[in-house]
Design an enzyme around this catalytic site. Structure first.
Site, PDB file in Angstrom:
ATOM      1  N   ALA A  10     -57.821  22.534  17.681  1.00  0.00           N
ATOM      2  CA  ALA A  10     -59.089  22.206  18.333  1.00  0.00           C
ATOM      3  C   ALA A  10     -59.831  23.436  18.840  1.00  0.00           C
ATOM      4  O   ALA A  10     -61.026  23.377  19.104  1.00  0.00           O
ATOM      5  CB  ALA A  10     -58.836  21.239  19.489  1.00  0.00           C
ATOM      6  N   ARG A  15     -62.714  34.900  19.260  1.00  0.00           N
ATOM      7  CA  ARG A  15     -62.610  36.287  18.786  1.00  0.00           C
ATOM      8  C   ARG A  15     -62.835  36.430  17.278  1.00  0.00           C
ATOM      9  O   ARG A  15     -62.969  37.549  16.779  1.00  0.00           O
ATOM     10  CB  ARG A  15     -61.249  36.867  19.189  1.00  0.00           C
ATOM     11  CG  ARG A  15     -61.203  37.194  20.683  1.00  0.00           C
ATOM     12  CD  ARG A  15     -59.783  37.365  21.176  1.00  0.00           C
ATOM     13  NE  ARG A  15     -59.118  38.435  20.460  1.00  0.00           N
ATOM     14  CZ  ARG A  15     -57.786  38.562  20.384  1.00  0.00           C
ATOM     15  NH1 ARG A  15     -57.008  37.687  20.964  1.00  0.00           N
ATOM     16  NH2 ARG A  15     -57.265  39.572  19.726  1.00  0.00           N
ATOM     17  N   LYS A  22     -61.891  28.477  13.671  1.00  0.00           N
ATOM     18  CA  LYS A  22     -60.910  29.493  13.278  1.00  0.00           C
ATOM     19  C   LYS A  22     -59.964  29.028  12.176  1.00  0.00           C
ATOM     20  O   LYS A  22     -59.705  29.759  11.216  1.00  0.00           O
ATOM     21  CB  LYS A  22     -60.100  29.921  14.501  1.00  0.00           C
ATOM     22  CG  LYS A  22     -58.945  30.834  14.162  1.00  0.00           C
ATOM     23  CD  LYS A  22     -58.398  31.576  15.348  1.00  0.00           C
ATOM     24  CE  LYS A  22     -57.549  30.732  16.238  1.00  0.00           C
ATOM     25  NZ  LYS A  22     -56.943  31.531  17.318  1.00  0.00           N
ATOM     26  N   LYS A 333     -65.858  27.517 -18.522  1.00  0.00           N
ATOM     27  CA  LYS A 333     -65.901  26.561 -17.416  1.00  0.00           C
ATOM     28  C   LYS A 333     -65.816  25.146 -17.936  1.00  0.00           C
ATOM     29  O   LYS A 333     -66.512  24.821 -18.892  1.00  0.00           O
ATOM     30  CB  LYS A 333     -67.211  26.744 -16.635  1.00  0.00           C
ATOM     31  CG  LYS A 333     -67.326  25.835 -15.437  1.00  0.00           C
ATOM     32  CD  LYS A 333     -68.739  25.288 -15.231  1.00  0.00           C
ATOM     33  CE  LYS A 333     -69.089  24.187 -16.187  1.00  0.00           C
ATOM     34  NZ  LYS A 333     -70.339  23.472 -15.856  1.00  0.00           N
ATOM     35  N   ARG A 422     -82.668  29.758 -37.717  1.00  0.00           N
ATOM     36  CA  ARG A 422     -83.364  30.976 -37.287  1.00  0.00           C
ATOM     37  C   ARG A 422     -84.479  31.236 -38.291  1.00  0.00           C
ATOM     38  O   ARG A 422     -84.490  30.676 -39.389  1.00  0.00           O
ATOM     39  CB  ARG A 422     -82.395  32.160 -37.251  1.00  0.00           C
ATOM     40  CG  ARG A 422     -81.860  32.484 -38.613  1.00  0.00           C
ATOM     41  CD  ARG A 422     -80.816  33.587 -38.608  1.00  0.00           C
ATOM     42  NE  ARG A 422     -80.483  33.945 -39.968  1.00  0.00           N
ATOM     43  CZ  ARG A 422     -79.294  34.371 -40.364  1.00  0.00           C
ATOM     44  NH1 ARG A 422     -78.305  34.483 -39.495  1.00  0.00           N
ATOM     45  NH2 ARG A 422     -79.093  34.706 -41.608  1.00  0.00           N
TER      46      ARG A 422
HETATM   47  C1  UD1 Z   1     -49.783  29.457  23.620  1.00  0.00           C
HETATM   48  C2  UD1 Z   1     -48.584  29.120  24.507  1.00  0.00           C
HETATM   49  C3  UD1 Z   1     -47.779  30.402  24.757  1.00  0.00           C
HETATM   50  C4  UD1 Z   1     -47.357  31.001  23.446  1.00  0.00           C
HETATM   51  C5  UD1 Z   1     -48.564  31.250  22.548  1.00  0.00           C
HETATM   52  C6  UD1 Z   1     -48.113  31.653  21.179  1.00  0.00           C
HETATM   53  C7  UD1 Z   1     -49.259  27.278  25.946  1.00  0.00           C
HETATM   54  C8  UD1 Z   1     -49.726  26.881  27.291  1.00  0.00           C
HETATM   55  N1  UD1 Z   1     -49.058  28.578  25.745  1.00  0.00           N
HETATM   56  O1  UD1 Z   1     -50.624  30.318  24.383  1.00  0.00           O
HETATM   57  O2  UD1 Z   1     -46.619  30.110  25.522  1.00  0.00           O
HETATM   58  O3  UD1 Z   1     -46.652  32.231  23.664  1.00  0.00           O
HETATM   59  O4  UD1 Z   1     -49.344  30.049  22.406  1.00  0.00           O
HETATM   60  O5  UD1 Z   1     -49.202  32.007  20.387  1.00  0.00           O
HETATM   61  O6  UD1 Z   1     -49.053  26.420  25.103  1.00  0.00           O
HETATM   62  N2  UD1 Z   1     -55.400  24.359  21.336  1.00  0.00           N
HETATM   63  C9  UD1 Z   1     -55.998  23.125  21.209  1.00  0.00           C
HETATM   64  N3  UD1 Z   1     -56.529  22.548  22.317  1.00  0.00           N
HETATM   65  C10 UD1 Z   1     -56.468  23.114  23.542  1.00  0.00           C
HETATM   66  C11 UD1 Z   1     -55.846  24.376  23.642  1.00  0.00           C
HETATM   67  C12 UD1 Z   1     -55.327  24.967  22.527  1.00  0.00           C
HETATM   68  O7  UD1 Z   1     -56.065  22.560  20.128  1.00  0.00           O
HETATM   69  O8  UD1 Z   1     -56.951  22.496  24.496  1.00  0.00           O
HETATM   70  C13 UD1 Z   1     -54.843  24.995  20.123  1.00  0.00           C
HETATM   71  C14 UD1 Z   1     -55.536  26.293  19.773  1.00  0.00           C
HETATM   72  O9  UD1 Z   1     -56.606  26.057  18.881  1.00  0.00           O
HETATM   73  C15 UD1 Z   1     -54.434  27.085  19.133  1.00  0.00           C
HETATM   74  C16 UD1 Z   1     -53.176  26.599  19.845  1.00  0.00           C
HETATM   75  O10 UD1 Z   1     -53.517  25.337  20.396  1.00  0.00           O
HETATM   76  O11 UD1 Z   1     -54.284  26.816  17.758  1.00  0.00           O
HETATM   77  C17 UD1 Z   1     -52.690  27.539  20.924  1.00  0.00           C
HETATM   78  O12 UD1 Z   1     -53.686  27.678  21.904  1.00  0.00           O
HETATM   79  P1  UD1 Z   1     -54.003  29.075  22.578  1.00  0.00           P
HETATM   80  O13 UD1 Z   1     -55.138  28.883  23.509  1.00  0.00           O
HETATM   81  O14 UD1 Z   1     -54.102  30.129  21.551  1.00  0.00           O
HETATM   82  O15 UD1 Z   1     -52.680  29.304  23.434  1.00  0.00           O
HETATM   83  P2  UD1 Z   1     -52.135  30.685  23.962  1.00  0.00           P
HETATM   84  O16 UD1 Z   1     -52.826  31.029  25.213  1.00  0.00           O
HETATM   85  O17 UD1 Z   1     -52.097  31.669  22.884  1.00  0.00           O
END
Ligand code: UD1
Ligand code: MG
Length: 447
Positions: A10, A15, A22, A333, A422
């Site tokens: 989600a 970045r 992403k 193709k 032709r």
């Molecule tokens: C998370 C972990 C962390 C771990 C790291 C590894 C948690 C709280 N932390 O941190 O322990 O070391 O991943 O990469 O779980 N996402 C959603 N909805 C949300 C939030 C996130 O779908 O509300 C998805 C993001 O798109 C992503 C994944 O969950 O694909 C991880 O979210 P992200 O915000 O990157 O977590 P980190 O802070 O990296």
């Protein structure tokens, strides 16, 4: 034990600096989300639930293109990974097996690692995938106590002592699905980020007397992608693995670092791939084929013993039978080219069927598009198409038909006939010399 995958996808991925969510950025010509789905697919899941938010429509489309049975659930506000997993509850209301949480931006988890997690689930209620980080940075820390995983602490909430721990959380978690949702109900957002952390379920589970453990994997598997630079690194890793695999499978790559594969490329053994070849998605090349330098293939099938290129372009729907030759600057193709046929130079063959052993002369074009509709060209077996023939589709040429060079063919040619389309040649006696004399005289006068 039947398994459900919950794939978190989600997040916006700020970045990436992109209009696209992403998880739709591609590695090996497939969205990274598809790589995560494929990785989880190794468990033969009964359900795959993708939690979408940013760009949900596009995410749904891409996920369903790979797996029409995928379930999509919407997380309209990103309140944390725990909140994200909770969105999968309804999709799994009838499911009683194990749930495994994966991230859509973590494409390289191996089948072995997931199998090890399933195995660990036989002895523990919660299994977390961890890794020894060379630079623990902002990862969540896995805090062990005796033989159990005691809790996960998010970087923002760590003490100095916890920060020194290098065993980190990959994000992948497995538990019985009912247990998982029960635990998530107890998660609160009173932390430094104000988010519902999925990681809190470990501490809650331990307080309830449940067991938890860590399965470790190499750091490269848990590589997450947050920026274009990381995407490029992931692509390089993917290509390195694909090249090594092809080589192991008996394919000769003359200059491996210059050959690019898609996530689903299939190449038979004793095929030779010369330098600077790109395999887009959906390519199968059978054994004993040569793909010569600078060729680009996608959505096509090349049968045994073909020779393709140099500088050939095979586009979606190109279906080549055994021993077909496609030479330089040829584009094919949506066309079948039957056994032993040759299209050796400077041609476009689109929406066509080329019969066995037919010879397509240099510069032949199937004029398949009238500006609105596409039309088909059919060329019979053993036909001989003279150089620079325009085949204005729809048009059919019978077996052993022939066209004169430079012809524009607008009507069908019966089997065995020669078609000449032709203007007839005329020679004007001595006129060339006269013309030259006149022009040179003009030049001498300074005109
Ligand atoms: C998370 C972990 C962390 C771990 C790291 C590894 C948690 C709280 N932390 O941190 O322990 O070391 O991943 O990469 O779980 N996402 C959603 N909805 C949300 C939030 C996130 O779908 O509300 C998805 C993001 O798109 C992503 C994944 O969950 O694909 C991880 O979210 P992200 O915000 O990157 O977590 P980190 O802070 O990296
Ligand atoms: Mg992250």
């Amino acid at each position: 034990m039947s398994t459900a995958l919950i794939i978190l996808a989600a997040g916006k991925g700020t970045r990436m600096n992109s209009d696209q969510p992403k998880v739709l950025h591609e590695i090996g010509f497939a969205p990274m989300l598809v790589h995560a789905m494929k990785a989880g697919g190794a468990l033969g899941p009964a359900h795959t639930v993708v939690v979408a938010g940013h760009g949900a429509d596009a995410v749904e489309k891409a996920a369903k293109a790979y797996d029409p049975d995928v379930q999509i659930t919407l997380q309209s506000e990103q309140l944390g990974t725990g909140h994200a997993v909770a969105q999968a509850r309804d999709a799994l209301s009838d499911f009683a097996g194990d749930a495994i949480v994966l991230y859509g931006d973590t494409p390289f988890i191996s089948a072995e690692t997931l199998a090890a997690m399933s195995a660990a689930r036989l002895t523990h209620d919660i299994v977390v995938l961890g890794f020894d980080a060379t630079d623990p940075g902002r990862y969540g820390r896995l805090i062990l106590q005796d033989d159990q995983l005691d809790r996960i602490v998010e970087f923002k909430d760590t003490t100095d002592q916890e920060r020194a721990v290098t065993l980190c959380n990959s994000g992948v978690i497995a538990a019985n699905s009912n247990v998982l949702f029960d635990l998530i109900d107890a998660v609160e957002n009173d932390n430094a980020a104000g988010e519902y952390y999925l990681t809190d379920i470990v501490g809650i589970a331990r307080d309830r007397g449940l067991s938890a453990t860590v399965v470790r994997c190499p750091e490269a598997e848990t590589l997450g992608i947050n920026s274009r630079a990381e995407l490029a690194r992931a692509e390089a890793l993917f290509q390195a693995k694909a090249r090594a695999q092809a080589t192991e499978d008996g394919v000769t790559l003359v200059a491996p670092d210059t050959v690019f594969f898609a996530h689903d490329t299939v190449i038979g053994r004793d095929t030779i791939v010369e330098p600077n070849v790109v395999f887009g998605p959906g390519v199968t090349v059978e054994s004993g084929t040569t793909i010569r330098a600078f060729s680009h293939l996608e959505g096509c099938h090349v049968s045994r013993g073909g020779v393709i290129g140099p500088y050939a372009r095979l586009r979606p729907g190109a279906e080549l039978s055994e021993g077909v030759k496609v030479g330089n600057f040829v584009e094919i193709k949506n066309a079948t080219v039957q056994e032993g046929a040759k299209v050796n130079h400077l041609s476009y063959i689109g929406d066509a069927d080329v019969g066995a052993r037919a010879n397509i002369g240099a510069g032949t074009i199937t004029c398949n598009y009238d500006g609105v509709f596409k039309h088909k060209t059919t060329i019979g077996p053993d036909a001989f198409i003279g150089s620079n023939t325009m085949l204005v589709a729809p048009v059919t040429l019978g077996a052993e038909a022939m066209t004169a060079s430079g012809s524009v063919i607008t009507r069908d040619v019966p089997a065995g006939d020669l078609a000449i389309g032709r203007a007839r040649q005329e020679n004007k006696s001595g006129l060339a010399v006269k013309l030259f004399d006149k022009l040179r005289a003009l030049k001498a006068k300074g005109k």
